[in-house]
Design an enzyme around this catalytic site. Structure first.
Site, PDB file in Angstrom:
ATOM      1  N   CYS A   1      57.895  61.605  34.295  1.00 52.62           N
ATOM      2  CA  CYS A   1      57.207  62.089  33.013  1.00 52.62           C
ATOM      3  C   CYS A   1      56.570  60.966  32.357  1.00 52.62           C
ATOM      4  CB  CYS A   1      58.197  62.764  31.969  1.00 52.62           C
ATOM      5  SG  CYS A   1      59.985  62.003  32.056  1.00 52.62           S
TER       6      CYS A   1
ATOM      7  N   HIS B   1      57.273  62.907  24.746  1.00 54.13           N
ATOM      8  CA  HIS B   1      57.681  61.339  25.015  1.00 54.13           C
ATOM      9  C   HIS B   1      56.403  60.740  24.099  1.00 54.13           C
ATOM     10  CE1 HIS B   1      60.842  62.203  27.654  1.00 54.13           C
ATOM     11  NE2 HIS B   1      60.377  61.748  28.714  1.00 54.13           N
TER      12      HIS B   1
HETATM   13  P1  NAP Z   1      69.029  70.479  34.207  1.00 51.59           P
HETATM   14  O1  NAP Z   1      68.458  71.143  32.790  1.00 51.59           O
HETATM   15  O2  NAP Z   1      70.250  70.008  34.357  1.00 51.59           O
HETATM   16  O3  NAP Z   1      68.669  71.723  35.386  1.00 51.59           O
HETATM   17  C1  NAP Z   1      69.157  71.682  36.678  1.00 51.59           C
HETATM   18  C2  NAP Z   1      68.952  72.439  37.392  1.00 51.59           C
HETATM   19  O4  NAP Z   1      69.225  72.202  38.981  1.00 51.59           O
HETATM   20  C3  NAP Z   1      69.547  73.909  37.341  1.00 51.59           C
HETATM   21  O5  NAP Z   1      68.717  74.807  37.518  1.00 51.59           O
HETATM   22  C4  NAP Z   1      70.551  73.721  38.256  1.00 51.59           C
HETATM   23  O6  NAP Z   1      71.209  75.125  38.660  1.00 51.59           O
HETATM   24  C5  NAP Z   1      69.844  73.005  39.556  1.00 51.59           C
HETATM   25  N1  NAP Z   1      70.736  72.542  40.577  1.00 51.59           N
HETATM   26  C6  NAP Z   1      71.844  71.636  40.295  1.00 51.59           C
HETATM   27  N2  NAP Z   1      72.490  71.353  41.360  1.00 51.59           N
HETATM   28  C7  NAP Z   1      72.086  72.136  42.402  1.00 51.59           C
HETATM   29  C8  NAP Z   1      72.192  72.403  43.665  1.00 51.59           C
HETATM   30  N3  NAP Z   1      72.971  71.516  44.351  1.00 51.59           N
HETATM   31  N4  NAP Z   1      71.609  73.348  44.426  1.00 51.59           N
HETATM   32  C9  NAP Z   1      70.585  73.983  43.745  1.00 51.59           C
HETATM   33  N5  NAP Z   1      70.264  73.740  42.470  1.00 51.59           N
HETATM   34  C10 NAP Z   1      70.992  72.941  41.796  1.00 51.59           C
HETATM   35  O7  NAP Z   1      67.962  69.410  34.654  1.00 51.59           O
HETATM   36  P2  NAP Z   1      66.317  69.369  34.268  1.00 51.59           P
HETATM   37  O8  NAP Z   1      65.745  68.653  33.152  1.00 51.59           O
HETATM   38  O9  NAP Z   1      65.692  70.643  34.471  1.00 51.59           O
HETATM   39  O10 NAP Z   1      65.906  68.398  35.496  1.00 51.59           O
HETATM   40  C11 NAP Z   1      65.960  68.826  36.955  1.00 51.59           C
HETATM   41  C12 NAP Z   1      65.473  67.511  37.839  1.00 51.59           C
HETATM   42  O11 NAP Z   1      64.124  67.760  37.662  1.00 51.59           O
HETATM   43  C13 NAP Z   1      65.906  66.206  37.393  1.00 51.59           C
HETATM   44  O12 NAP Z   1      67.426  66.024  38.205  1.00 51.59           O
HETATM   45  C14 NAP Z   1      65.105  65.581  38.009  1.00 51.59           C
HETATM   46  O13 NAP Z   1      65.231  65.130  39.275  1.00 51.59           O
HETATM   47  C15 NAP Z   1      63.726  66.408  37.860  1.00 51.59           C
HETATM   48  N6  NAP Z   1      63.096  65.859  36.510  1.00 51.59           N
HETATM   49  C16 NAP Z   1      61.675  65.366  36.818  1.00 51.59           C
HETATM   50  C17 NAP Z   1      61.181  64.934  35.493  1.00 51.59           C
HETATM   51  C18 NAP Z   1      59.754  64.396  35.781  1.00 51.59           C
HETATM   52  O14 NAP Z   1      59.590  63.282  35.033  1.00 51.59           O
HETATM   53  N7  NAP Z   1      58.952  64.583  36.698  1.00 51.59           N
HETATM   54  C19 NAP Z   1      61.651  65.233  34.515  1.00 51.59           C
HETATM   55  C20 NAP Z   1      62.671  65.899  34.136  1.00 51.59           C
HETATM   56  C21 NAP Z   1      63.554  66.188  35.268  1.00 51.59           C
HETATM   57  P3  NAP Z   1      72.524  75.754  37.926  1.00 51.59           P
HETATM   58  O15 NAP Z   1      72.231  76.681  36.856  1.00 51.59           O
HETATM   59  O16 NAP Z   1      73.128  76.691  38.974  1.00 51.59           O
HETATM   60  O17 NAP Z   1      73.424  74.510  37.577  1.00 51.59           O
HETATM   61  C1  3JM Z   2      64.216  62.674  35.665  1.00 51.44           C
HETATM   62  O1  3JM Z   2      69.928  63.924  39.693  1.00 51.44           O
HETATM   63  C2  3JM Z   2      68.826  63.405  39.936  1.00 51.44           C
HETATM   64  O2  3JM Z   2      69.029  62.573  40.829  1.00 51.44           O
HETATM   65  C3  3JM Z   2      67.685  63.177  38.902  1.00 51.44           C
HETATM   66  C4  3JM Z   2      67.622  62.288  37.837  1.00 51.44           C
HETATM   67  C5  3JM Z   2      66.487  62.411  37.179  1.00 51.44           C
HETATM   68  C6  3JM Z   2      65.116  61.917  37.452  1.00 51.44           C
HETATM   69  C7  3JM Z   2      65.116  61.562  38.991  1.00 51.44           C
HETATM   70  O3  3JM Z   2      65.148  60.361  39.239  1.00 51.44           O
HETATM   71  O4  3JM Z   2      64.628  62.355  39.847  1.00 51.44           O
HETATM   72  C8  3JM Z   2      66.315  62.718  36.002  1.00 51.44           C
HETATM   73  C9  3JM Z   2      65.395  63.034  35.062  1.00 51.44           C
HETATM   74  C10 3JM Z   2      64.112  62.207  36.876  1.00 51.44           C
HETATM   75  C11 3JM Z   2      62.702  61.696  37.313  1.00 51.44           C
HETATM   76  O5  3JM Z   2      62.027  62.626  37.427  1.00 51.44           O
HETATM   77  O6  3JM Z   2      62.514  60.640  37.919  1.00 51.44           O
END
Ligand code: NAP
Ligand code: 3JM
Length: 358
Positions: free
Chosen positions: A128, A252
């Site tokens: 992000c 952000h």
């Molecule tokens: P979150 O609110 O904690 O949601 C996590 C999601 O992942 C929930 O839908 C959860 O399902 C699912 N999940 C967890 N473990 C899993 C598994 N083993 N198999 C399938 N689904 C699973 O997190 P979030 O903020 O949405 O972020 C999710 C991911 O997106 C982060 O970990 C990161 O890698 C990425 N992300 C990227 C950016 C970016 O900058 N591009 C920003 C934020 C996040 P349940 O409801 O079943 O727990």
């Molecule tokens: C943003 O559980 C994880 O590996 C995800 C951690 C995470 C990430 C990531 O590194 O994929 C949380 C929030 C990010 C990201 O986009 O870099």
């Protein structure tokens, strides 16, 4: 004929916004498959008025899927994205897991959509903080070149997921309603769910996002360095970041200092930013106009202001850059990648198998 689209992590902070972005999207969608872990299996979400039952993600979840949007952590992408590619889907991955892989384009559509042409089944959405910085700086790089970037971020808690948002709200309740000191509130997630210690975020600022690496920068900071070089296709750009979590729920903000290769007239920099797709110039000190996180929430654009020359460095410029971290920083950038793939005829199975099944 429309696509079958899967969202992995559909119940999360990012996944929920992805569904909303898909609802608004021009992408032709015949079927939406919503996937999560076993925890949310059976829950119901709605898409364009239709109820959809959430399924648990397995190796067989991707039969018939054309586009799979992953946002469920790096380990989930590592495990299941190659199965999605094997099933014939194109994956847009929101996690950091594949971002530095040589066969994975890392894309901000306004900046480097051309990189999509070479995809081999997986496209990565950048971090992000990197995405919004790229939208603000690419118009400057194209005209005057970029030598160096020094950035400090002011990142919202929603970037750390749904549980971090709840933790922040609960800490404010504990201080404002229950009379606790900010030092006494319950802290179990931030600064990083995976680290040993947890600190309060309410009434605080935490200079740690993600874990620390060997060089004393955090992973979040190193993502900004490495991803900038990959997206701008220039290993020589110098990038140092300090990433700070602040108690804002969404949006952000970044204080960005750059040194251009050629001296850039400030008024021309403002015009270049105003004309760049996805960027909005908000810069009028006399009228106190500058980007603010609360105003950026819900918007797809990146807002740029406080543009001014450094007092001592002729080629130095300061900027303030704000965007909705869950939209342009994640869900919108991913859906925008999918739309761009569609427009360019790139939603098709790959026959080269380059991603290992584990
Ligand atoms: P979150 O609110 O904690 O949601 C996590 C999601 O992942 C929930 O839908 C959860 O399902 C699912 N999940 C967890 N473990 C899993 C598994 N083993 N198999 C399938 N689904 C699973 O997190 P979030 O903020 O949405 O972020 C999710 C991911 O997106 C982060 O970990 C990161 O890698 C990425 N992300 C990227 C950016 C970016 O900058 N591009 C920003 C934020 C996040 P349940 O409801 O079943 O727990
Ligand atoms: C943003 O559980 C994880 O590996 C995800 C951690 C995470 C990430 C990531 O590194 O994929 C949380 C929030 C990010 C990201 O986009 O870099």
């Amino acid at each position: 004929m429309g696509y079958c689209v899967a969202v992995v992590g559909a119940t999360g902070a990012v996944g929920t916004e992805m569904i909303r972005m898909l609802e608004e999207s021009s992408l032709p969608i015949d079927e939406l498959r919503l996937l999560s872990s076993y925890r949310s299996k059976g829950k119901i979400l709605t898409f364009r008025g239709q109820e959809i039952e959430i399924e648990e993600t397995t190796e067989d979840s991707f039969d018939g899927v054309d586009i799979a949007l992953f946002s469920a952590g790096g380990s989930t992408s590592a495990k299941y994205a190659p199965y999605a590619v094997k099933a014939g889907a194109v994956v847009v991955d929101n996690t950091s897991y594949f971002r530095q892989h040589k066969d994975v384009p890392l894309v901000v559509p306004e900046v480097n959509a051309h990189a999509l042409d070479a995809h081999k089944g997986i496209i990565a959405c950048p971090n992000c903080s990197t995405i919004q910085m790229m939208v603000a700086l690419e118009p400057i790089r194209r005209k005057w070149g970029l030598d160096r970037i020094i950035v400090s971020t002011y990142q919202a808690v929603s970037g750390a997921g749904a549980r971090a948002i709840e933790e922040t709200k609960n800490q404010y309740r504990q201080v404002l309603n229950d009379g606790l000191s900010p030092l006494e509130v319950t802290a179990e997630i931030l600064p990083s769910g995976g680290d040993k210690k947890h600190y309060p975020i309410a009434f605080n600022a935490l200079p740690q996002i993600d874990l620390f690496t060997e060089n004393d920068y955090t992973y979040e900071e190193m993502k900004m360095t490495k991803e900038t070089k990959k997206i701008m296709e220039d290993e020589s750009i110098k990038v140092s970041a300090t990433c700070v979590r602040i108690p804002v729920l969404s949006g952000h903000s970044e204080s960005v200092y750059i040194e251009t290769k050629e001296v850039a007239p400030i008024e021309e920099v403002k015009v270049a930013i105003a004309e760049f797709p996805g960027a909005v110039l908000e810069d009028n000190p006399k009228e106190q106009i500058y980007p603010q996180a609360i105003k950026a929430v819900g918007k797809k654009e990146t807002f740029v202001g406080r543009i001014r020359r450094d007092l001592d460095q002729e080629n130095g410029i300061h900027l303030w850059v704000v965007s909705d971290n869950l939209l342009k920083g994640a869900a919108w950038n991913s859906v925008q990648i999918a739309e761009t793939l569609h427009q360019r005829g790139l939603v098709k199975p790959t026959h080269e198998v380059v991603f290992e099944l584990i």
